[in-house]
Every structure is written in C-alpha cells, then in structure tokens.
Design a protein around this motif. Structure first.
Motif, PDB file in Angstrom:
ATOM      1  N   LYS A 104      44.316  36.058  36.142  1.00 20.71           N
ATOM      2  CA  LYS A 104      44.747  37.227  37.207  1.00 20.71           C
ATOM      3  C   LYS A 104      43.470  36.434  38.010  1.00 20.71           C
ATOM      4  CE  LYS A 104      46.115  40.341  40.769  1.00 20.71           C
ATOM      5  NZ  LYS A 104      46.767  41.703  40.970  1.00 20.71           N
ATOM      6  N   LYS A 105      42.876  37.227  37.299  1.00 21.61           N
ATOM      7  CA  LYS A 105      41.419  37.652  37.554  1.00 21.61           C
ATOM      8  C   LYS A 105      40.534  36.178  37.448  1.00 21.61           C
ATOM      9  CE  LYS A 105      36.888  39.395  35.623  1.00 21.61           C
ATOM     10  NZ  LYS A 105      36.569  38.418  33.596  1.00 21.61           N
ATOM     11  N   SER A 108      41.551  34.880  40.548  1.00 22.96           N
ATOM     12  CA  SER A 108      40.786  35.670  42.049  1.00 22.96           C
ATOM     13  C   SER A 108      39.075  34.643  42.749  1.00 22.96           C
ATOM     14  CB  SER A 108      40.705  36.921  41.446  1.00 22.96           C
ATOM     15  OG  SER A 108      41.766  38.000  41.006  1.00 22.96           O
ATOM     16  N   LYS A 109      39.128  34.188  42.418  1.00 20.44           N
ATOM     17  CA  LYS A 109      37.820  32.940  42.198  1.00 20.44           C
ATOM     18  C   LYS A 109      38.195  32.267  43.729  1.00 20.44           C
ATOM     19  CE  LYS A 109      34.119  33.030  40.059  1.00 20.44           C
ATOM     20  NZ  LYS A 109      32.445  33.347  40.943  1.00 20.44           N
ATOM     21  N   ASN A 112      42.567  35.749  47.239  1.00 22.64           N
ATOM     22  CA  ASN A 112      42.419  37.242  48.066  1.00 22.64           C
ATOM     23  C   ASN A 112      43.612  37.664  47.145  1.00 22.64           C
ATOM     24  OD1 ASN A 112      42.580  39.443  48.651  1.00 22.64           O
ATOM     25  ND2 ASN A 112      42.566  38.473  50.915  1.00 22.64           N
ATOM     26  N   PHE A 113      43.902  38.836  46.484  1.00 17.53           N
ATOM     27  CA  PHE A 113      44.484  39.541  45.617  1.00 17.53           C
ATOM     28  C   PHE A 113      45.186  40.843  46.257  1.00 17.53           C
ATOM     29  CE2 PHE A 113      44.868  36.155  42.843  1.00 17.53           C
ATOM     30  CZ  PHE A 113      45.284  35.731  42.743  1.00 17.53           C
ATOM     31  N   SER A 114      44.251  40.618  47.525  1.00 20.65           N
ATOM     32  CA  SER A 114      44.136  42.537  48.242  1.00 20.65           C
ATOM     33  C   SER A 114      45.258  42.771  48.717  1.00 20.65           C
ATOM     34  CB  SER A 114      43.250  42.544  49.256  1.00 20.65           C
ATOM     35  OG  SER A 114      44.133  41.677  50.703  1.00 20.65           O
TER      36      SER A 114
END
Lengths: 396, 396
Positions: A104-105, A108-109, A112-114
């Motif tokens: 997941k980290k 995120s590059k 957008n996981f907002s």
C-alpha cells in the motif's frame, strides 16, 4: 481525440480486448468507469513490473475514474500457475498480511488513496472465503476443461509431462470471479495475465451481462525477449536503495532503454521518440542515455538528492573500473571465517547465497585472487568484492 | 474358509481392490468393518441394478458388520458424468427428497434399519454443504487434471469433441471425500463406479491413512454385452407391479439368465451351476428357466401369491399368442379419439408415448390391422393391443 485518452489507450499498452475503439467510446461517455488491477501479495515488495500497471491506473484516476487495487490475498494461497512450470508454494496468511502493508505504501507513489474519492484497496478473500461448494460448482459449470487446457501455460506443462494439480484450474476462475464481484468496466494486467482476464470477461458477461475491457501492458523487455528478472539479478524492486536501483537499471540491456522510458518514466512520448532515434543513429552513447533512464527512475522513487548521489556512486564504482570511494569497514580477529563475517555484517543474505556466489567466481579479494574455498579465512587486512556491487573492508 | 465369507468375496463380484486376500484377512480379524455404498437419488425409484449392491451390503450386515447407505443428495445436484456423453440435468432439492423416501422403503427389503445396530442412512449434503472454498481447494490439490482426464468416460468425451464442464471433475473428488468423512473400510458399487471409488481410496489413504477396499459388482448383462436398460424397455424397477416385473424379466436375453440368478436371487450357487449346465446342454428350455427366474424375483418383491398370478397372467397373455383372459373394458361414444381414451383410462402414460408406439407399429386392433393414424377414431366395438403387454376393449 483528447491527448490524455490517447495516451491512456496507447502508452505502454500491448493489447485491448475487445478493442481500443470500444474503450474509447466508453471513456467519452459521461460517468465514471470502474477500473481495477489485481496484485498477488506473494513477494515481500512490489517491483518495477507492478509499477507499469500502477502507472496506467494512475492515468485513469487522473481522468476522474474509479480505481480499485485488488489484493489477491485469497488466490495467492492457491498460487497462480502463470509462467510456472511447477505448482507454486502456498503462502500463509501472516506472510501475506505482512507483504501487503508494504504494497500500500509503495502504491501510494502512484495512486491517491485519500478517504474521499481516492483509489480503493479491496481483498478478494472478502468474497472468496464465503463461497460455499454449491456456488463454487455453479461457477465451475460455466467453464469447460478444454478452455482451461488451451491456456498456453497448461499446454506447456502437458507437453512437458508435468502434472497440473486440479486446484490450479481454479485460479483463473476465481480471479475471473473477482471481476464479477467488483462489476468492473476495465481490468489492467501484465501481458501474461490475458488468459485470466478473459475468463473474467467471460464470467462478467454470463453472470451480470457486463462487457469488461481487458488491457494488457507491455513487458519491460528488449526485442530479443531479454527481460528484467530475478535470475538476471536486475529486477528492480520498489524497496531497493537508490544505489541498487541505479546499478540494476544500468545493467539492463540497451534494447530495454526505450521500453524503460515508455513504461517506467513520465518522459513525454515526443522525447522518447527523439531518444529512440538518437540511439538508432548512434548520435548518443547508449550508456549515457541509460544513465538518464536510471536517474529518471531513481528520482521518482528516492528524489533528486539521492539520485545524484547514486549516479556519483555508480560512476565512481564502475565507470572507473575501481572500488567505490566509501566502503564499509569491519574490525575482525585474525582467523575469522569470511563467510561468517559477511553474514553477520549483512553483506550477504545467507550462507547459501555465499556458496552460490563463490561457485560462480563472484567473490574476490580486491587486487588479488578469486575466492574458491568456502572456508576462506581472513588472516590480514583485505577488501572483498561480493557479486557485482558489494564491497567490504576487513581489518585485523 | 467360512462359506459366508467365500460367498461375500465371490458371488456377483467383478473386482476387489487391492485384493480379495486383503479383504478376507480384514474380515477374519476381530471387530466390525464399516461398509458403504452410495446411491444417487436421481430416479423416482430404485431398480434391480441397485438391488445387486444392496444384496452385497446385506451379506456384510449378516456377518455383523456396520453397513451404511449413503444418499448422494449433494452430488446428485452436480450429476455423475459416468456413462453420460452429455452433462446431466441437475435435480432440485425437493425432487431429491421425494425420491429418497421411496428408496428407504425399498432398501428395507434387504437391510435391517432398526434403530439399534441397524444399517444407517447418511446424506452427503451433511458434510459437503459445509465445505468452504479453502477446503475444496485443498481437496483439489490432491488430484491432478491428468488423473481425471484418464477416466474412460472423459477420454471418450474428449475424443468425441464433447465439452467437459469443469464442475464435472468434482464429482469423483467429492464422492471420494465421502469415503474420508465416513472413514470406511469397504465400498461397494457397480462396475462403472470403479474410478470414483479409487479416487476415494486414494483420498482416504492420503488424508486419514486408511486403506479402503473397493468392491465392484458384475453388471446384469449377457456375454455379448446386452443388458437390461431403459431403452431396452426391460429395466426392472423395484416399484414395478408383479405383472410388469414378470414380463420384463421374461424379455431379458437368454444370456442374462445365469447372471440374473447370481445377482438377483437367493438361489444357491450349486443350483445356479446346475441351471447353467442344463442351459448349455439344452436339457431344459431357456423359456422355462426364465419363468423360474422371473418367479424367484417376483416372489422376493411381491410374495408368492402375486407371483403365481403374474405367472398365470404372463402365460395367458403371451404364451398362447392370444389376448389375455381378462381385459379392461371401457364404454365410449362413437367417434371417440383412440388416443384420448387410452390416456384417460391410463393405458398409456402420455400422448407422446402413444405417438411413439404408433410410429413403431406397436398399436393394433386385435384381429385387425396395425394402427398408423394418430387420430384413429373408435367407430365400433374393438379390442386394442398397445405395446407388448397392454390391452383395452372399447364398446360403443
């Protein structure tokens, strides 16, 4: 056509089924499309191959569509037989959970996981672990054994007389069922995933009467088929240090430079065409262009400060045909076993790796001989080179 | 060897795997063995083929062993692909429930189902409906696609280019799992069930380290392979009337007489050998021996009074080449449609059956012509013969 849509339909794309026209007409309609890609949580980290798919998802997200990253935590426990000549080892749940924290980290590059409107992460265990036998059989009744056996990889296994375990037939079917549960409009995958994606396309049509588009992305490979890989030792992992990443890209073949720019950087198409032409005509040295590619990639993952340092390190280490300026130094007692010191100081990962490298002649004393004795003992100050890029200085 | 054990190992038996010796040594040990046979609740009644297996179970029960009749209510919903060239239609739960009420009653002719120590009836839905996907996959991983494809019936389908639905592969596996859940020592089945029984033997070994013996029973067929069957119209159902049962046995081929005695009666072996010899030497008329066989069978299911009546009826109807003494008589109006009267009076089961019989030339006016017109109209007193054994007299 809108240039963003044009890029979406073409850049890095190998094949679109049913067709680019169909997808294009869907993109031009009002309303959001639902796009997903599946990732198997089977390795400890994502690699640059995953990034190719993530980049394409990012394009969809930028156009306002709904993007889903599916973690195949259930199917990972079966093992995708794709490109495997033997049945894959099954992962435990805790191994999988650990891996996907990292993913997941790393993803995120790109995405957008907002919380609101961001990309979603879903786990196929949420529906697959609830499937009872009756539903499984119902699903199985929609596909024939023949359809499965036609799959290239199963054909290969059959020809080689290697057994196919019955449960391996389930992988494409269950992955296909993911499409049904998510009711997606588009799936993106590597070009080795076409079969599985088409099973999902078939099931989505049969079960919910929806026409899914399957997009496969090109492989990061040169024209002779040489590609990045674990066995080639140049598989770039997204958790690699800047130095490792830089060095690995530099070890790609020249034929991988243009695909590298297309699939792994944001360099614009017109510039890639220019690079391609200057490579063909010999105007620029491939090595210089490869340094630019390596730097583009390392800047993306590590930022420009680290990328600059990695470039300097690379040039100092390899270009001058010499040892790097800075080498880790360790104080040891006379008579210490080299293998033990390398392991304790994390220069090697295991004694198994050490033995393999020694066998390959890839361990040597700098300014001296190759080491061929597994039980080599340190009896004076020396610098040891391990593999292509690792060095250690021992003082007694 | 004990004569009961001898009969158990030999009478009607086609094959014992791993061997008769292995089973014999198990029978001679102290302690009860657990024996089961599975029945698919797919027809409205048991037929005499089932009785062959039930008779063998009865032998085990008489020796004090634990006998289990497994109703494949779950697997029936998949459909056993055995001997089917096309995928079988799936039954609903209510159809299945209805069928198995009938079965228990019919099986009671052979097995003691008393509460204490009697034979047990179990349903494979009790465990199979609880199987989740993970367990299913685990089970599947124990078998290879190749093992399945080697099954004769799947080979045939593949050769004929007929598709095998993926779920059909599950039938043998799930039937095999029944053995595991029941932890049986012995399974008995028809000779077309050997493949499925061996899958269970394999699974029992792998999962609970128990060696199951598989016994297949001979088919009720003659040496040329002719057998009783639905299409032959002589498949004896355990719900047949005494007259029907008698007539059907009489229509078996002469070659089925000896197997009939061995598989469907309690006539002792020495007597069957005598019958076999007198048939071969021509001392006795096959027809007379067949009458004895028919009577043995009808006595078993309907008692001797009804069997005597059925014998008389048979002789009156067929042996004299004439119409039977007693024929049902119906008063009809002139101009009535024959088909409608036959249907209303339950001489035929459907208009479809009527049309088929007319096409085959199997409907005629006694003392007159064959009827070839579907719309034949009754315009005078007449007696009609329908098929081989049905008669109706119409008066206007």
């Amino acid at each position: 056509m809108n240039s963003q849509i044009n890029s979406l339909l073409n850049r890095g794309v190998e094949q679109i089924i049913p067709s680019a026209d169909f997808l294009s007409s869907q993109l031009l309609k009002e309303g959001k499309l639902k796009i997903y890609a599946g990732i198997d949580p089977t390795g400890p980290t994502l690699h640059i191959g995953h990034s190719i798919v993530l980049r394409k998802l990012r394009e969809f997200q930028k156009l306002g569509h709904e993007v889903i990253l599916l973690i195949g935590d259930f199917t990972a426990q079966i093992g995708d037989p794709t490109d495997k000549t033997a049945t894959r080892k099954v992962l435990t749940e805790s191994q999988i959970n650990k891996n996907l924290q990292v993913y997941k980290k790393q993803a995120s590059k790109f995405l957008n996981f907002s919380r609101w409107g961001g990309a979603k992460i879903v786990y196929n265990s949420s529906w697959l672990k609830k499937l009872d036998l009756k539903k499984v059989l119902n699903l199985m009744s929609l596909m024939t054994v023949d359809q499965m056996l036609k799959r290239d990889m199963f054909v290969r296994r059959t020809e080689e007389g290697k057994p196919i375990s019955m449960h391996e037939f389930m992988y494409p079917l269950l992955q296909g069922y993911d499409s049904v549960m998510l009711e997606v409009d588009v799936e993106i995958g590597g070009n080795d995933q076409m079969f599985n994606m088409l099973v999902g396309r078939d099931l989505e049509k049969k079960l919910i009467n929806k026409e899914k588009t399957a997009i496969t992305m090109k492989l990061l490979a040169d024209a002779t088929g040489k590609k990045m890989g674990k066995t080639e030792g140049n598989m770039v992992s997204l958790s690699d240090t800047a130095n490792d990443m830089f060095g690995k890209v530099m070890s790609w073949t020249d034929g991988m430079i243009v695909p590298g720019f297309e699939l792994c950087t944001d360099v614009v198409d017109s510039e890639i065409i220019r690079i391609s032409e200057s490579l063909r005509s010999g105007i620029e040295n491939p090595r210089d262009i490869k340094i630019r590619l390596a730097k583009e990639i390392v800047v993306f993952y590590h930022g420009s400060v680290e990328a600059d340092a990695a470039e300097r390190n690379f040039i100092n280490t390899f270009s001058k045909g010499d040892v790097p300026e800075e080498i880790q130094e360790f104080k040891v007692s006379i008579g210490s076993l080299l293998s033990k010191e390398l392991l304790d100081n994390k220069i090697i990962e295991s004694i198994g790796e050490y033995k393999r490298l020694v066998k390959e002649g890839a361990v040597s004393v700098v300014g001296g001989e190759k080491i061929s004795d597994f039980n080599f003992v340190i009896d004076s100050n020396l610098t040891v080179k391990v593999g292509k890029r690792r060095f250690a200085k021992f003082t007694v």
